[in-house]
Design an enzyme around this catalytic site. Structure first.
Site, PDB file in Angstrom:
ATOM      1  N   GLN A 124     -28.583 -15.083  -1.617  1.00 22.31           N
ATOM      2  CA  GLN A 124     -27.744 -14.092  -0.931  1.00 22.31           C
ATOM      3  C   GLN A 124     -26.905 -13.312  -1.939  1.00 22.31           C
ATOM      4  O   GLN A 124     -25.987 -13.870  -2.545  1.00 22.31           O
ATOM      5  CB  GLN A 124     -26.803 -14.832   0.037  1.00 22.31           C
ATOM      6  CG  GLN A 124     -25.816 -13.936   0.751  1.00 22.31           C
ATOM      7  CD  GLN A 124     -24.848 -14.740   1.622  1.00 22.31           C
ATOM      8  OE1 GLN A 124     -24.578 -15.906   1.332  1.00 22.31           O
ATOM      9  NE2 GLN A 124     -24.334 -14.121   2.669  1.00 22.31           N
ATOM     10  N   GLY A 125     -27.186 -12.034  -2.095  1.00 25.41           N
ATOM     11  CA  GLY A 125     -26.440 -11.202  -3.041  1.00 25.41           C
ATOM     12  C   GLY A 125     -25.390 -10.367  -2.333  1.00 25.41           C
ATOM     13  O   GLY A 125     -25.591  -9.154  -2.147  1.00 25.41           O
ATOM     14  N   TYR A 126     -24.307 -10.995  -1.925  1.00 23.67           N
ATOM     15  CA  TYR A 126     -23.202 -10.262  -1.300  1.00 23.67           C
ATOM     16  C   TYR A 126     -22.052 -10.069  -2.307  1.00 23.67           C
ATOM     17  O   TYR A 126     -21.690  -8.960  -2.643  1.00 23.67           O
ATOM     18  CB  TYR A 126     -22.654 -11.045  -0.088  1.00 23.67           C
ATOM     19  CG  TYR A 126     -23.383 -10.844   1.228  1.00 23.67           C
ATOM     20  CD1 TYR A 126     -24.715 -10.480   1.284  1.00 23.67           C
ATOM     21  CD2 TYR A 126     -22.714 -11.060   2.437  1.00 23.67           C
ATOM     22  CE1 TYR A 126     -25.364 -10.326   2.504  1.00 23.67           C
ATOM     23  CE2 TYR A 126     -23.358 -10.900   3.666  1.00 23.67           C
ATOM     24  CZ  TYR A 126     -24.676 -10.535   3.695  1.00 23.67           C
ATOM     25  OH  TYR A 126     -25.308 -10.391   4.903  1.00 23.67           O
ATOM     26  N   SER A 127     -21.456 -11.201  -2.788  1.00 21.43           N
ATOM     27  CA  SER A 127     -20.221 -11.133  -3.582  1.00 21.43           C
ATOM     28  C   SER A 127     -20.455 -10.479  -4.939  1.00 21.43           C
ATOM     29  O   SER A 127     -21.528 -10.599  -5.537  1.00 21.43           O
ATOM     30  CB  SER A 127     -19.680 -12.541  -3.821  1.00 21.43           C
ATOM     31  OG  SER A 127     -19.513 -13.207  -2.609  1.00 21.43           O
ATOM     32  N   SER A 159     -25.622 -18.510  -4.920  1.00 20.63           N
ATOM     33  CA  SER A 159     -26.199 -19.859  -4.851  1.00 20.63           C
ATOM     34  C   SER A 159     -27.717 -19.776  -4.938  1.00 20.63           C
ATOM     35  O   SER A 159     -28.334 -18.929  -4.274  1.00 20.63           O
ATOM     36  CB  SER A 159     -25.839 -20.536  -3.521  1.00 20.63           C
ATOM     37  OG  SER A 159     -24.457 -20.554  -3.331  1.00 20.63           O
ATOM     38  N   GLU A 242     -24.256 -17.778   8.965  1.00 21.65           N
ATOM     39  CA  GLU A 242     -23.805 -18.552   7.801  1.00 21.65           C
ATOM     40  C   GLU A 242     -22.664 -19.468   8.210  1.00 21.65           C
ATOM     41  O   GLU A 242     -22.605 -20.628   7.821  1.00 21.65           O
ATOM     42  CB  GLU A 242     -23.348 -17.589   6.696  1.00 21.65           C
ATOM     43  CG  GLU A 242     -22.930 -18.306   5.427  1.00 21.65           C
ATOM     44  CD  GLU A 242     -22.515 -17.356   4.295  1.00 21.65           C
ATOM     45  OE1 GLU A 242     -22.566 -16.121   4.489  1.00 21.65           O
ATOM     46  OE2 GLU A 242     -22.141 -17.866   3.241  1.00 21.65           O
ATOM     47  N   GLU A 387      -7.998 -18.546   4.237  1.00 24.73           N
ATOM     48  CA  GLU A 387      -7.000 -17.521   4.565  1.00 24.73           C
ATOM     49  C   GLU A 387      -7.638 -16.399   5.382  1.00 24.73           C
ATOM     50  O   GLU A 387      -7.046 -15.886   6.336  1.00 24.73           O
ATOM     51  CB  GLU A 387      -6.382 -16.945   3.281  1.00 24.73           C
ATOM     52  CG  GLU A 387      -5.484 -17.908   2.519  1.00 24.73           C
ATOM     53  CD  GLU A 387      -6.262 -18.963   1.727  1.00 24.73           C
ATOM     54  OE1 GLU A 387      -7.494 -18.811   1.567  1.00 24.73           O
ATOM     55  OE2 GLU A 387      -5.646 -19.954   1.298  1.00 24.73           O
TER      56      GLU A 387
HETATM   57  C1  LIG Z   1     -19.867 -22.753  -3.735  1.00 25.29           C
HETATM   58  C2  LIG Z   1     -19.906 -21.299  -3.445  1.00 25.29           C
HETATM   59  C3  LIG Z   1     -21.109 -20.712  -3.104  1.00 25.29           C
HETATM   60  C4  LIG Z   1     -21.157 -19.341  -2.888  1.00 25.29           C
HETATM   61  N1  LIG Z   1     -22.382 -18.765  -2.627  1.00 25.29           N
HETATM   62  C5  LIG Z   1     -22.451 -17.427  -2.491  1.00 25.29           C
HETATM   63  C6  LIG Z   1     -23.719 -16.802  -2.318  1.00 25.29           C
HETATM   64  O1  LIG Z   1     -24.763 -17.448  -2.300  1.00 25.29           O
HETATM   65  N2  LIG Z   1     -23.759 -15.473  -2.211  1.00 25.29           N
HETATM   66  C7  LIG Z   1     -22.631 -14.690  -2.236  1.00 25.29           C
HETATM   67  O2  LIG Z   1     -22.736 -13.477  -2.094  1.00 25.29           O
HETATM   68  N3  LIG Z   1     -21.405 -15.254  -2.398  1.00 25.29           N
HETATM   69  C8  LIG Z   1     -21.299 -16.605  -2.541  1.00 25.29           C
HETATM   70  N4  LIG Z   1     -20.072 -17.194  -2.728  1.00 25.29           N
HETATM   71  C9  LIG Z   1     -18.885 -16.341  -2.869  1.00 25.29           C
HETATM   72  C10 LIG Z   1     -17.911 -16.433  -1.712  1.00 25.29           C
HETATM   73  O3  LIG Z   1     -18.405 -15.764  -0.589  1.00 25.29           O
HETATM   74  C11 LIG Z   1     -16.577 -15.843  -2.219  1.00 25.29           C
HETATM   75  O4  LIG Z   1     -16.114 -16.703  -3.237  1.00 25.29           O
HETATM   76  C12 LIG Z   1     -15.560 -15.736  -1.116  1.00 25.29           C
HETATM   77  O5  LIG Z   1     -15.917 -14.755  -0.191  1.00 25.29           O
HETATM   78  C13 LIG Z   1     -14.152 -15.378  -1.694  1.00 25.29           C
HETATM   79  O6  LIG Z   1     -14.221 -14.278  -2.518  1.00 25.29           O
HETATM   80  P1  LIG Z   1     -13.616 -14.315  -4.006  1.00 25.29           P
HETATM   81  O7  LIG Z   1     -14.120 -15.536  -4.681  1.00 25.29           O
HETATM   82  O8  LIG Z   1     -13.879 -13.000  -4.626  1.00 25.29           O
HETATM   83  O9  LIG Z   1     -12.064 -14.541  -3.802  1.00 25.29           O
HETATM   84  P2  LIG Z   1     -10.977 -13.418  -3.427  1.00 25.29           P
HETATM   85  O10 LIG Z   1     -11.471 -12.610  -2.290  1.00 25.29           O
HETATM   86  O11 LIG Z   1     -10.578 -12.709  -4.676  1.00 25.29           O
HETATM   87  O12 LIG Z   1      -9.782 -14.316  -2.918  1.00 25.29           O
HETATM   88  C14 LIG Z   1      -8.882 -14.976  -3.811  1.00 25.29           C
HETATM   89  C15 LIG Z   1      -7.805 -15.659  -2.968  1.00 25.29           C
HETATM   90  O13 LIG Z   1      -7.073 -14.668  -2.216  1.00 25.29           O
HETATM   91  C16 LIG Z   1      -7.113 -14.973  -0.832  1.00 25.29           C
HETATM   92  N5  LIG Z   1      -7.205 -13.729  -0.056  1.00 25.29           N
HETATM   93  C17 LIG Z   1      -8.066 -12.702  -0.246  1.00 25.29           C
HETATM   94  N6  LIG Z   1      -7.867 -11.751   0.691  1.00 25.29           N
HETATM   95  C18 LIG Z   1      -6.866 -12.186   1.481  1.00 25.29           C
HETATM   96  C19 LIG Z   1      -6.191 -11.639   2.618  1.00 25.29           C
HETATM   97  N7  LIG Z   1      -6.524 -10.451   3.138  1.00 25.29           N
HETATM   98  N8  LIG Z   1      -5.199 -12.375   3.202  1.00 25.29           N
HETATM   99  C20 LIG Z   1      -4.841 -13.591   2.686  1.00 25.29           C
HETATM  100  N9  LIG Z   1      -5.437 -14.147   1.601  1.00 25.29           N
HETATM  101  C21 LIG Z   1      -6.432 -13.455   1.007  1.00 25.29           C
HETATM  102  C22 LIG Z   1      -8.369 -15.795  -0.633  1.00 25.29           C
HETATM  103  O14 LIG Z   1      -8.272 -16.599   0.534  1.00 25.29           O
HETATM  104  C23 LIG Z   1      -8.394 -16.614  -1.911  1.00 25.29           C
HETATM  105  O15 LIG Z   1      -7.532 -17.726  -1.796  1.00 25.29           O
HETATM  106  C24 LIG Z   1     -19.986 -18.561  -2.954  1.00 25.29           C
HETATM  107  C25 LIG Z   1     -18.755 -19.175  -3.255  1.00 25.29           C
HETATM  108  C26 LIG Z   1     -18.722 -20.522  -3.511  1.00 25.29           C
HETATM  109  C27 LIG Z   1     -17.395 -21.159  -3.859  1.00 25.29           C
END
Ligand SMILES: Cc1cc2nc3c(=O)[nH]c(=O)nc-3n(C[C@H](O)[C@H](O)[C@H](O)COP(=O)(O)OP(=O)(O)OC[C@H]3O[C@@H](n4cnc5c(N)ncnc54)[C@H](O)[C@@H]3O)c2cc1C
Length: 399
Positions: A124-127, A159, A242, A387
């Site tokens: 999954q290429g989202y983030s 992942s 998901e 959050e």
């Molecule tokens: C084990 C694992 C597997 C993953 N697998 C995939 C995958 O296969 N494909 C993919 O695309 N992504 C994947 N992800 C990514 C995952 O979707 C993101 O890590 C997640 O959406 C959070 O984004 P970020 O890491 O950029 O954190 P950020 O969005 O930068 O957040 C950082 C902190 O700020 C808080 N925050 C952010 N916005 C707000 C708000 N509006 N209000 C309050 N708090 C806020 C968050 O809760 C967090 O604590 C994976 C992540 C993990 C840990």
């Protein structure tokens, strides 16, 4: 379709008997010890279940699934967990339903048949480095040139990208305007020139995570799902699937079982852990929360949700399930005593690592516990952070 209790019991018995006879002991052991799974482990599991048409339990018959009711799916999940089977490869119930709803006839014919057997592995290429919770701000660029889309950018936390044959990917096809309205949903062949995957080491030492670099990657026009600039609709539809997977019930059951077994044997210096009132109350509360979560999932799968909760039930399941995994794994660490402090990322594959630390594990139950405790910090991040789920719930309930 509703079932009588008797017919559901027959169904349960059939699944139980099959798994008891056919599930390989190695897979059972890896699951019970929470050891990392290899690509081949997932493939073996899916191929085994496919012999009975059960490898994509959420799919309708029309697309090769079993067409089960919510009750049957629940029973199936319960029996998989009870038999010690690992969870199914998650993307089958993500990109599968997306293609069933939004795919062209050619996309359905090309991609759905091999999916349940994991003949092809997806990621999954989202983030992106600058787009996680705020996914709509993603910036991977995509331009249309003649018969292709050309994609340049970076994905992160992907992942299983190191195993994947295909990636479903969000890209920006239009700059300016509302960010959600310039996103498209593409299917990218991971063997295309310009795709590079780099592993990300994680705290537990057994990472499934990657960065994916896309440098002028050419994707045929028929790799577009739904319409150009309308990929956000597809992306959101997929996220619902998901997060239902994020209810974490099988993991919580295994953790609770492990916890009860450790407290029964009292490994922390021989004291009877269950004699500690505070600990007993915490374990009881966690067990009750698990029952609540099971009931909640049953209601969500059956569509039996109060109107005011529509749209947030999936967030509530994800939020509750991920926090419960962390509470149970924290309790396990408390109960394990000093042995729980060992971080044993490769336990079971290359020895349990305890010898290196000069400590003897009192119970094989404790192998890999430390690595898992660390690994489970991820549950409140992936699939939408705690959050973010709380924001969604608050917005819906409080207006
Ligand atoms: C084990 C694992 C597997 C993953 N697998 C995939 C995958 O296969 N494909 C993919 O695309 N992504 C994947 N992800 C990514 C995952 O979707 C993101 O890590 C997640 O959406 C959070 O984004 P970020 O890491 O950029 O954190 P950020 O969005 O930068 O957040 C950082 C902190 O700020 C808080 N925050 C952010 N916005 C707000 C708000 N509006 N209000 C309050 N708090 C806020 C968050 O809760 C967090 O604590 C994976 C992540 C993990 C840990």
């Amino acid at each position: 379709m509703s079932h009588t209790t008797a017919s559901l019991e027959v169904f349960r018995e059939e699944i139980r008997a099959f798994l008891a006879a056919e599930l390989p002991a190695r897979l059972r052991e890896k699951t019970r010890q929470f050891l990392p799974l290899e690509r081949q482990d997932y493939v073996s599991l899916h191929r085994l279940l496919d012999t009975r048409g059960w490898a994509a339990p959420g799919w309708p018959r029309e697309y090769g699934g079993p067409g089960w009711s919510a009750e049957q799916r629940l029973v199936f999940e319960e029996e998989l967990g009870a038999a010690g089977a690992p969870r199914l490869y998650p993307h089958v119930n993500m990109i599968g339903p997306v293609l069933q709803k939004f795919g062209t006839p050619d996309q359905k014919a090309r991609f759905l048949p091999p999916m349940p057997r994991l003949d092809e592995i997806w990621c999954q290429g989202y983030s992106e480095p600058g787009a996680g919770s705020d996914l709509a701000s993603l910036s991977t660029r995509c331009e249309r040139r003649d018969e292709h889309y050309v994609v340049t950018g970076q994905k992160i936390w992907t992942s299983y990208a190191h195993w994947a044959d295909w990636m479903f990917c969000l890209v920006r096809t239009r700059a300016g305007g509302k960010p959600q309205e310039g996103i498209s949903f593409l299917l990218i062949d991971m063997r295309s020139p310009g795709v590079r995957v780099r592993r990300i080491p994680t705290i537990n030492g057994a990472s499934d995570l990657n960065e994916v670099f896309l440098d002028e990657v050419r994707v045929p026009l028929d790799g577009l799902v739904h319409k150009e600039n309308e990929g956000w609709t597809v992306a959101k539809y997929l996220l619902g699937f998901e997060r239902t997977g994020g209810s974490s019930i099988a993991t919580c059951r295994l953790l609770l079982e492990r916890l009860l077994s450790i407290t029964a044997s009292g490994p922390a210096g021989g004291t009877q852990l269950m004699e500690n009132d505070v600990l007993r109350a915490r374990i009881a509360r966690a067990a009750v929360r698990l029952r609540v979560q099971e009931q909640a999932l049953a209601c969500v799968l059956a569509g039996d949700v109060a109107p005011e909760l529509h749209g947030i039930e999936i967030s509530a399941l994800k939020l509750h399930g991920s926090e419960l995994v962390q509470e149970l794994s924290t309790l396990l660490m408390h109960c394990a005593g000093p042995a729980g402090m060992l971080c044993l990322p490769d336990a079971g594959e290359h020895g349990d690592g305890a010898g290196d630390a000069g400590l003897e594990l009192e119970s094989p139950e404790l192998r890999a516990l430390g690595a898992n405790y660390l690994d489970w910090r991820k549950t409140t991040i992936y699939g939408g952070t705690t959050e973010v789920q709380k924001n969604l719930i608050a917005r819906a309930l409080l207006g």
